[in-house]
Motif scaffolding. Structure first.
Motif, PDB file in Angstrom:
ATOM      1  N   ALA A 104      -0.206  15.269  -7.694  1.00  0.00           N
ATOM      2  CA  ALA A 104       0.083  14.529  -8.928  1.00  0.00           C
ATOM      3  C   ALA A 104       1.589  14.426  -9.158  1.00  0.00           C
ATOM      4  O   ALA A 104       2.047  13.562  -9.897  1.00  0.00           O
TER       5      ALA A 104
ATOM      6  N   TRP B  52       3.839  14.411  -6.397  1.00  0.00           N
ATOM      7  CA  TRP B  52       4.506  14.012  -5.148  1.00  0.00           C
ATOM      8  C   TRP B  52       5.521  12.902  -5.378  1.00  0.00           C
ATOM      9  O   TRP B  52       5.339  12.033  -6.237  1.00  0.00           O
TER      10      TRP B  52
ATOM     11  N   PRO C 186       8.389  10.309  -2.876  1.00  0.00           N
ATOM     12  CA  PRO C 186       8.738   9.964  -1.490  1.00  0.00           C
ATOM     13  C   PRO C 186       9.705  11.028  -0.975  1.00  0.00           C
ATOM     14  O   PRO C 186      10.548  11.527  -1.721  1.00  0.00           O
TER      15      PRO C 186
ATOM     16  N   LEU D  10       3.418   3.975   2.028  1.00  0.00           N
ATOM     17  CA  LEU D  10       3.891   4.390   0.710  1.00  0.00           C
ATOM     18  C   LEU D  10       2.859   4.006  -0.359  1.00  0.00           C
ATOM     19  O   LEU D  10       2.564   4.786  -1.270  1.00  0.00           O
ATOM     20  N   SER D  11       2.290   2.810  -0.220  1.00  0.00           N
ATOM     21  CA  SER D  11       1.293   2.368  -1.203  1.00  0.00           C
ATOM     22  C   SER D  11       0.089   3.299  -1.230  1.00  0.00           C
ATOM     23  O   SER D  11      -0.406   3.654  -2.303  1.00  0.00           O
TER      24      SER D  11
ATOM     25  N   PHE E 146       0.770   6.717  -2.802  1.00  0.00           N
ATOM     26  CA  PHE E 146       0.769   6.731  -4.263  1.00  0.00           C
ATOM     27  C   PHE E 146      -0.568   6.311  -4.860  1.00  0.00           C
ATOM     28  O   PHE E 146      -0.861   6.635  -6.003  1.00  0.00           O
ATOM     29  N   ALA E 147      -1.394   5.625  -4.075  1.00  0.00           N
ATOM     30  CA  ALA E 147      -2.760   5.396  -4.518  1.00  0.00           C
ATOM     31  C   ALA E 147      -3.458   6.750  -4.650  1.00  0.00           C
ATOM     32  O   ALA E 147      -4.157   7.029  -5.631  1.00  0.00           O
TER      33      ALA E 147
ATOM     34  N   GLU F  98      -2.154   8.629  -7.677  1.00  0.00           N
ATOM     35  CA  GLU F  98      -2.720   8.107  -8.914  1.00  0.00           C
ATOM     36  C   GLU F  98      -4.135   8.624  -9.136  1.00  0.00           C
ATOM     37  O   GLU F  98      -4.519   9.007 -10.244  1.00  0.00           O
TER      38      GLU F  98
END
Lengths: 464, 464
Positions: free
Chosen positions: A206, A208, A210, A246-247, A250-251, A254
């Protein structure tokens, strides 16, 4: 007042209920291990290779209903690659023929056999028996080391791994293939080991950012530049999370936050999607007011891990062509269907004016400048050459005033398409506009395109 | 076969013919010097200031028909600025009243008097009598030093200066004002001095590049970053060419090459322009297929050197607003009329689709990210929030789908307009579209806009 049953469950209860649905059952376990044993015995009986059960079944971290079985055939590293391929395939074929209902040859870095054996999807993969994960000659040689590493440590955390895998699957971030760009099973296992459990991992994830760096064995032997780095415990030069975009990183972040805020089994089981009909599709596009164009061509006869990166490169190439030709792109996405591939572009304009600026050489580069000025004074042009800062500029006729004409033009073949995509497009491609882009086989793709949302948004929508 | 008479002339003959038309005549010379003498005597007679003839008349480098006379009134540097302004203006007013037909107060860095005296346009400018050009207290204090510097050196090169000034005027690059961004008279004189003549200058200029550095006195006392540097012989910290834009520098370069290739009096005399009618204007815009928008407002009551830079800044501000709102701009230009100013934009689209991407915070910035996601899930939106790399993106309704509506909106006041432009626009502005942009007073502006060309292209067109 009635409360949703979900709200009454604690997070622990949610997880227990989920585990009840995903833990392999005893009978299933016996069945799959029996099959594995038979195949391994057959490999060993050949006298030339050693059979080894790898993958999640070997590690005890497979999820109920999984039908995947991976059997590796370890060969002497003194063999040449050609010998390994030839002997390995011959043995795998004979085993597949003996046990399997059907089988076919597949190709990753090297060929292997994929067989259907009593309803299981079995991969028979020849590899080298090397001394350590750092000495591998092909990516598959590393797998036995992964299996041993996890098997020796994971026992107390098996439930946590099962939860994580199911959570990642339902969230659309499970799988290190090129299409998913998500979390491999091995990566899930390492994360659970590192954070010592499902919940501690979620709490850490939660937060993290980059630049995440995890090195369980503290032995990293190079610097990594990916945004998420998990150094392979069996190979200090490998980032197990290299394939995580990266997407998708972060998915996952989330989803972790969403689950910690409001635990629910919705995070583990995803309802079957409902896809837009052609009518809904057309209505939504009309609302947006944009212009959709699809470039479609025959799907090259290679696996998605080969084709998808080429589709992405082609997509970016065509997007750049559109933008430098004056057509602003809102969004572009690629799809690989069984028969056709699609590059889909959503444009803000379908047509551009006749006039376009063409910037020439600096005036101080005398010879070039004079050549340019003389040439354009003779050719048809709107105005110029004029001087802007130190350069000549001329306003000329735009070559393609319609996006559809540009997409149908040979310019498309010059934008750095991948090799196989280019081969396919050299034969033919189609340009579809607006509503005609739609076809039933691409309905899920169009639905995701028009309803594009983060995994958490989807969980919330499904929960309504 | 008949040859054009122009082609039969040599370059020397061209220049002699031009000089015949531009050298001041004896009677003219006597008349202007007599007026200057009378005014200077009157200044000296006041006992408080010393009169000095400056400008091109003082330097003997004025062109036939020029009616400009600059008389400076040098005061003791012990006076305060207020005393200088008060006493200087009082004396100038009394002289203007005595000699002039009409006069008015003008304002550059300081106030001065502009009078019409026997058909001449006379500036009466108070300044300080300082010890050197480096010790000036206001820009005008430098002028007497310029006059002395040139007067002592220019005699053998007067014809060359006259040719250069006429050449630069006809080429549209003469004048250091903000509108022209070209070559001041003093700069022309220095260039002729440095290169020792008109023709040697042209030959050198044909090879100029950005980074040109000329320091006649070899005394530069700072580094200059303009593309063209001519260090002021009377002030080692000043670049006389600071006002020359890169475009005008290379417009001059282009003209030099053209003249050296084919000398002709067309480079010295520019035929009166013919301007497009509204019909031609409308037809040309239709051909281009673009969308013209004019923003017009009352001209602020200040001199062009104050207003024009503000118009340019406003133009760039509005251009940036248009582009970040999705409207791609082909070209934008500003015009300052007597009554109205105009910012003219040529767009590639008049309308944009409803949907627009709105990029939110990085997902790892947890608090911001959650606020963004919660907010947009509640508001009307097309799709999202979705995750792109490490950021949330949402697709929402575009605020202005028509360029005209955006240009008419209060957003315009927030784009860093200049002070006086903003004051004018706070009262009112109009947005005109397409053909209705046209008005007779702006006909030359629109003609130049649609026929935009380098000076050499104009010379060639006029020669046809």
């Amino acid at each position: 007042m009635t409360l949703c049953w979900r709200c009454l469950l604690t997070q622990r209860e949610v997880e227990e209920a989920v585990l009840g649905r995903i833990r392999p059952q005893a009978a299933e376990q016996e069945e799959i291990l029996a099959i594995a044993r038979e195949i391994i015995d057959a490999v060993n009986a050949s006298g030339i290779a050693e059979g080894m059960l790898v993958g999640s079944v070997a590690r005890g971290t497979w999820v109920q209903g999984d039908r995947d079985l991976d059997i590796f055939m370890l060969y002497d590293p003194d063999l040449t690659k050609e010998e390994l391929e030839e002997r390995g395939l011959a043995l795998a074929r004979s085993i597949a023929t003996r046990f399997g209902d059907t089988w076919r040859e597949k190709y990753a870095e090297h060929p292997y056999i994929n067989a259907t054996i009593r309803g299981f999807d079995v991969d028979l993969v020849p590899c080298y028996r090397v001394a350590s994960g750092a000495e591998i000659r092909s990516a598959v040689d590393r797998t036995p080391f992964h299996t041993r590493y996890i098997r020796e440590r994971i026992a107390p955390l098996v439930d946590d791994v099962l939860l994580l895998k199911q959570f990642a699957k339902a969230g659309g971030v499970y799988g290190s293939d090129q299409m998913t760009e998500g979390f491999a099973g091995y990566l899930c296992e390492l994360l659970v080991l590192h954070y010592r459990g499902f919940l501690p991992l979620l709490r850490a994830a939660a937060r993290w950012k980059p630049g995440l760096f995890i090195d369980i064995e503290g032995h990293a032997a190079k610097t990594f530049d990916e945004p998420m780095v998990v150094v392979d415990p069996v190979d200090p030069k490998r980032n197990v999370a290299a394939s995580v975009s990266l997407s998708q990183m972060f998915a996952f972040v989330e989803l972790c936050r969403g689950y910690l805020d409001a635990p629910s089994d919705r995070f583990f089981f995803r309802p079957a999607g409902e896809f837009f009909t052609q009518e809904t599709f057309a209505a939504l596009v009309a609302d947006r007011g944009t212009y959709l164009y699809a470039v479609t061509f025959a799907t090259p006869p290679f696996i998605p891990d080969v084709v998808v990166p080429q589709l992405r490169r082609s997509l970016e190439g065509v997007r750049a062509l559109l933008e430098r030709s004056g057509f602003p792109v809102n969004r572009a996405e690629e799809a690989m269907g069984e028969e056709r591939c699609m590059l889909l572009f959503e444009l803000f304009a379908e047509q551009m004016p006749a006039v376009v600026r063409h910037v020439g050489p600096p005036v101080w580069s005398r010879e070039n400048a004079e050549k340019f000025a003389v040439m354009w004074r003779q050719r048809k042009h709107f105005c110029g050459p004029y001087i802007e800062n130190d350069r000549y500029v001329v306003e000329i006729e735009r070559k393609y005033t319609r996006a559809a004409a540009l997409l149908a033009s040979p310019e498309l073949l010059g934008v750095g398409l991948g090799k196989h995509v280019k081969q396919a497009m050299e034969k033919e491609w189609k340009v579809l506009e607006g509503e005609e882009c739609w076809s039933p086989v691409f309905a899920p793709f169009f639905t995701a395109f028009l309803q594009k949302e983060s995994p958490m948004a989807r969980v919330l929508r499904n929960g309504k």
